[in-house]
Write an enzyme that holds these catalytic residues in place. Structure first.
Site, PDB file in Angstrom:
ATOM      1  N   HIS A   1      63.057  -2.468  18.456  1.00  0.00           N
ATOM      2  CA  HIS A   1      62.208  -2.050  17.337  1.00  0.00           C
ATOM      3  C   HIS A   1      63.042  -1.497  16.180  1.00  0.00           C
ATOM      4  CE1 HIS A   1      58.676  -2.813  19.711  1.00  0.00           C
ATOM      5  NE2 HIS A   1      59.210  -2.117  20.709  1.00  0.00           N
TER       6      HIS A   1
ATOM      7  N   LYS B   1      75.693  15.667  24.385  1.00  0.00           N
ATOM      8  CA  LYS B   1      76.981  16.165  24.886  1.00  0.00           C
ATOM      9  C   LYS B   1      78.129  15.540  24.103  1.00  0.00           C
ATOM     10  CE  LYS B   1      76.191  19.007  26.739  1.00  0.00           C
ATOM     11  NZ  LYS B   1      74.964  19.570  27.284  1.00  0.00           N
TER      12      LYS B   1
ATOM     13  N   LYS C   1      77.077  29.682  21.645  1.00  0.00           N
ATOM     14  CA  LYS C   1      76.114  29.711  22.738  1.00  0.00           C
ATOM     15  C   LYS C   1      75.126  30.835  22.465  1.00  0.00           C
ATOM     16  CE  LYS C   1      76.365  28.607  27.551  1.00  0.00           C
ATOM     17  NZ  LYS C   1      76.223  27.152  27.430  1.00  0.00           N
TER      18      LYS C   1
ATOM     19  N   ARG D   1      79.857  33.166  22.030  1.00  0.00           N
ATOM     20  CA  ARG D   1      78.684  33.440  21.206  1.00  0.00           C
ATOM     21  C   ARG D   1      78.953  33.236  19.723  1.00  0.00           C
ATOM     22  NH1 ARG D   1      74.865  36.471  24.048  1.00  0.00           N
ATOM     23  NH2 ARG D   1      73.951  37.107  22.082  1.00  0.00           N
TER      24      ARG D   1
ATOM     25  N   CYS E   1      76.936  35.625  17.813  1.00  0.00           N
ATOM     26  CA  CYS E   1      77.679  36.842  17.547  1.00  0.00           C
ATOM     27  C   CYS E   1      77.748  37.653  18.843  1.00  0.00           C
ATOM     28  CB  CYS E   1      77.087  37.711  16.460  1.00  0.00           C
ATOM     29  SG  CYS E   1      76.951  36.904  14.872  1.00  0.00           S
TER      30      CYS E   1
ATOM     31  N   GLU F   1      78.385  16.983  20.470  1.00  0.00           N
ATOM     32  CA  GLU F   1      78.844  18.357  20.276  1.00  0.00           C
ATOM     33  C   GLU F   1      80.287  18.571  20.725  1.00  0.00           C
ATOM     34  OE1 GLU F   1      76.461  21.259  22.352  1.00  0.00           O
ATOM     35  OE2 GLU F   1      76.151  19.938  24.041  1.00  0.00           O
TER      36      GLU F   1
ATOM     37  N   ASN G   1      74.205  41.639  15.172  1.00  0.00           N
ATOM     38  CA  ASN G   1      73.912  40.281  15.616  1.00  0.00           C
ATOM     39  C   ASN G   1      72.447  40.032  15.262  1.00  0.00           C
ATOM     40  OD1 ASN G   1      73.464  37.896  17.016  1.00  0.00           O
ATOM     41  ND2 ASN G   1      73.356  38.900  19.014  1.00  0.00           N
ATOM     42  N   GLY G   2      72.195  39.032  14.428  1.00  0.00           N
ATOM     43  CA  GLY G   2      70.811  38.759  14.017  1.00  0.00           C
ATOM     44  C   GLY G   2      70.743  38.491  12.525  1.00  0.00           C
TER      45      GLY G   2
ATOM     46  N   TRP H   1      79.353  34.438  14.389  1.00  0.00           N
ATOM     47  CA  TRP H   1      78.881  33.086  14.080  1.00  0.00           C
ATOM     48  C   TRP H   1      78.164  33.248  12.749  1.00  0.00           C
ATOM     49  CZ3 TRP H   1      74.242  30.513  13.165  1.00  0.00           C
ATOM     50  CH2 TRP H   1      74.298  29.118  13.230  1.00  0.00           C
TER      51      TRP H   1
ATOM     52  N   GLU I   1      70.489  13.439  26.596  1.00  0.00           N
ATOM     53  CA  GLU I   1      71.420  14.519  26.932  1.00  0.00           C
ATOM     54  C   GLU I   1      72.873  14.029  26.829  1.00  0.00           C
ATOM     55  OE1 GLU I   1      71.472  17.542  27.113  1.00  0.00           O
ATOM     56  OE2 GLU I   1      73.100  18.125  28.440  1.00  0.00           O
TER      57      GLU I   1
HETATM   58  C1  F6R Z   1      73.859  21.942  24.324  1.00  0.00           C
HETATM   59  C2  F6R Z   1      73.391  23.308  24.410  1.00  0.00           C
HETATM   60  C3  F6R Z   1      72.261  23.711  23.539  1.00  0.00           C
HETATM   61  C4  F6R Z   1      71.315  24.650  24.304  1.00  0.00           C
HETATM   62  C5  F6R Z   1      70.231  25.198  23.352  1.00  0.00           C
HETATM   63  C6  F6R Z   1      69.212  26.039  24.095  1.00  0.00           C
HETATM   64  O1  F6R Z   1      74.905  21.706  25.199  1.00  0.00           O
HETATM   65  O2  F6R Z   1      73.910  24.101  25.145  1.00  0.00           O
HETATM   66  O3  F6R Z   1      71.585  22.615  23.028  1.00  0.00           O
HETATM   67  O4  F6R Z   1      70.742  23.946  25.356  1.00  0.00           O
HETATM   68  O5  F6R Z   1      70.822  25.946  22.343  1.00  0.00           O
HETATM   69  O6  F6R Z   1      69.837  27.128  24.690  1.00  0.00           O
HETATM   70  P1  F6R Z   1      69.158  27.921  25.871  1.00  0.00           P
HETATM   71  O7  F6R Z   1      69.037  27.006  27.021  1.00  0.00           O
HETATM   72  O8  F6R Z   1      70.080  29.062  26.126  1.00  0.00           O
HETATM   73  O9  F6R Z   1      67.809  28.367  25.381  1.00  0.00           O
END
Ligand code: F6R
Length: 611
Positions: free
Chosen positions: A507, A488, A606, A27, A2, A491, A99-100, A73, A484
């Site tokens: 396994h 990627k 994010k 966000r 948010c 998502e 936000n929260g 969000w 990783e």
């Molecule tokens: C994936 C991604 C998330 C963040 C996770 C932690 O591309 O961006 O998995 O890595 O939400 O976020 P931070 O690093 O901001 O604590």
């Protein structure tokens, strides 16, 4: 999660808020809304992106010099017009964005319903707003007093902005666990979840702390704690340029941020990695070298991509510093009552510095006496501030929801940190130390080399874009890179992808291999190379399709693979900084080929500020 924006001052509030919301859209982007005061409260809300809100408002009255806006969000209630913020109190006088999460909202709601309150949304926010209105009326108190009473009775996290149509000269804000920055202009103030909506107007900001209430007028800010005691606002100068938060000619922020990596890694190393004198200068480490060198155990706490950086750091720290390392998902660490002993060092890794799971995990570890070292990207963020010491990754604002440049920044910081501790402890030879410094120094140029021509990666993406599943395999330092890569792809392209240590295939997961399954091997030349060659053969023997990340000049792996993405040769300890780049590009190009919004993938946001 948010995004929140508020404005009070001499400008028209609406354009400032809409522009700010667009900057904060990373966000959350399922609905948006704005409240303005101009001869009464004006409220506009819309499901969808900020652009949908803007479109729905065309021709309507958006005048006013005070307003608040929100991009959501969803937590409580589906994304819809009615669940979008701002919300309006039952008496129509107050409007609020949040936000929260208010954890005890259900009980409060029941009480309010008994008193005759009605609710037009499913949100916890509307409950808190009416709770404030109820206290204000019953106690015949000011809005500020009512807010203070309400905040003492709620459980959860919040950053809220509150306006009252009967007081069009004030925005009241409060925070606990969700970020809030106030920008200071001349006769105007800007409020936001981070500095990006503020940067083009002013560089002077105040970061509001947890349990503080800010009473913001055009020409003054009064900060108080929940005990009604005045606090001195601490003014900070932003070290951020507008260009860093704009796309700068790239189609997407994600692509821009991938391409920025030669510079961001360079910036991270600059002034710290001094190869000519053989020194690594990092104040956060220098000042705490004894604590770090004497650590009995290092516990790395993080989420998502940052957790993957932690896994790579585990290999590096154990190899170089001979300190046992555990890597924990912050959410699990927090809730399982972990054993924390004296002499334990916690390293928190976070791009945003606001991730609730990580933040709460650190708070409890700190209470138990652990030393907290933060590896954080967002300057001044909550995790940076709660840490005893730390090192910024200096990757600049990361806007694309999928983390890219922050990840390589984290790896660069963690590698320097391990080198420095290893040197101080004497667990590394002088030759290896010097070699690794040079290897690290060479990374930005090598990343540039990878990025110079990515057309073959784009072609591979086009070829495999319709695969329903994919496997990502690696060994040693490259195993977390495989994890990783899988994250990627999931998502950005919504393809189901799993990361595994390559040796684990036999396994169980090898049962999945068919002629249709792309198996991505991170198979650069390192001490595991011979082993991974065998693993590739095992997949080829079962007719799997192999996409490899291989070292320039290697002919064995490319000879077996259906497709290969090459990276320059590097010491295995720093190789993840290179092998991760083609995987970022692969996901990006698959996502684009499938027509998805790679900067704002579905269901994501994010800065995950809910636990
Ligand atoms: C994936 C991604 C998330 C963040 C996770 C932690 O591309 O961006 O998995 O890595 O939400 O976020 P931070 O690093 O901001 O604590």
């Amino acid at each position: 999660m948010c995004g929140i924006v508020g404005y009070i001052g001499h400008r028209e509030a609406y354009p400032v808020i809409v522009k700010g919301l667009k900057r904060l859209e990373y966000r959350g982007y399922d609905s948006a809304g704005i409240a303005l005061i101009n001869h009464g409260m004006k409220l506009y809300k819309k499901k969808g992106k900020v652009a949908d809100l803007e479109e729905s408002i065309v021709g309507k009255d958006v005048q006013g010099h005070i307003g608040i806006g929100h991009t959501r969000w969803a937590t409580h209630g589906e994304p819809s017009d009615r669940n979008a913020h701002p919300h309006l109190s039952n008496d129509g006088s107050l409007s609020m964005i949040h936000n929260g999460i208010i954890e005890n909202y259900a009980l409060i709601k029941q009480d309010l319903i008994k008193k005759g309150y009605t609710f037009s949304s499913d949100t916890d926010t509307e409950v808190l707003l009416n709770f404030i209105q109820d206290i204000k009326q019953n106690n015949n108190s000011t809005l500020e007093e009512a807010l203070r009473v309400a905040l003492k009775r709620i459980v959860g996290a919040y950053c809220i902005l509150l306006i009252d149509q009967n007081d069009p000269d004030t925005i009241i804000a409060a925070r606990k666990g969700s970020p809030l920055v106030i920008g200071i202009g001349k006769g105007e103030h800007f409020l936001a979840s981070d500095a990006t909506p503020i940067i083009e107007y002013t560089k002077e900001v105040v970061y509001v702390n947890d349990y503080e209430i800010a009473i913001v007028k055009a020409d003054e800010i009064i900060l108080k704690n929940l005990g009604n005691e005045k606090q001195t606002p601490f003014i900070t100068k932003l070290d951020m340029e507008l260009a860093t938060i704009e796309k700068g000619g790239y189609d997407h922020f994600m692509l821009k941020e991938i391409y920025e990596q030669p510079d961001t890694i360079f910036d991270c190393l600059r002034g710290r990695l001094l190869t000519h004198s053989g020194e690594i200068r990092m104040a956060g480490i220098d000042n705490n070298l004894e604590t770090l060198c004497n650590a009995q155990r290092i516990v790395i706490v993080a989420c998502g991509t940052s957790w993957h950086a932690g896994l790579i750091a585990e290999y590096i720290f154990e190899e170089l510093c001979r300190i046992p390392v555990e890597v924990e998902y912050a959410s699990e660490f927090r809730y399982r009552n972990p054993v924390i002993n004296e002499g334990d060092v916690i390293i928190a890794i976070s791009q945003s510095g606001e991730t609730a799971d990580t933040l709460v995990a650190l708070e409890s570890a700190k209470e138990k006496g652990a030393f907290i070292f933060g590896v954080v990207n967002a300057v001044g963020s909550s995790i940076a501030r709660i840490s005893h010491a730390g090192a910024y990754t200096h990757a600049g604002p990361e806007i694309g929801v999928a983390s890219t440049k922050a990840f390589t920044g984290q790896l660069a910081v963690l590698t320097m940190m391990a080198l420095k501790i290893a040197q101080a402890k004497g667990t590394i030879t002088h030759e290896r130390y010097s070699l690794l410094m040079k290897e690290l120094e060479a990374i930005p140029e090598k990343v540039k080399e990878i990025l110079a021509d990515t057309s073959h990666i784009k072609a591979i993406a086009e070829k495999y874009k319709d695969a329903p599943d994919a496997l990502f395999l690696g060994r040693g330092f490259n195993f977390p890179v495989a994890l990783e890569g899988a994250l990627k792809l999931k998502e950005i392209s919504y393809i189901h992808a799993e990361g595994y240590p390559a040796a684990e295939m036999k396994h169980g997961p090898i049962a999945l291999v068919t002629e249709e399954l792309p198996v991505v091997f991170v198979a650069t030349k390192d001490s595991y190379y011979e082993k991974i060659v065998s693993n590739v053969q095992e997949i080829k023997a079962r007719k799997g399709m192999v996409i490899a990340v291989a070292t320039n000049g290697d002919t064995v792996i490319p000879g077996m693979a259906n497709d290969t993405m090459f990276v320059p040769d590097a010491d295995e300890l720093v190789a993840p900084l290179l092998s991760t780049i083609p995987l970022q590009l692969l996901s990006y190009y698959v996502g684009v080929a499938k027509g998805y919004n790679v900067d704002m993938p579905r269901n994501l946001a994010k800065s995950v500020t809910v636990e």
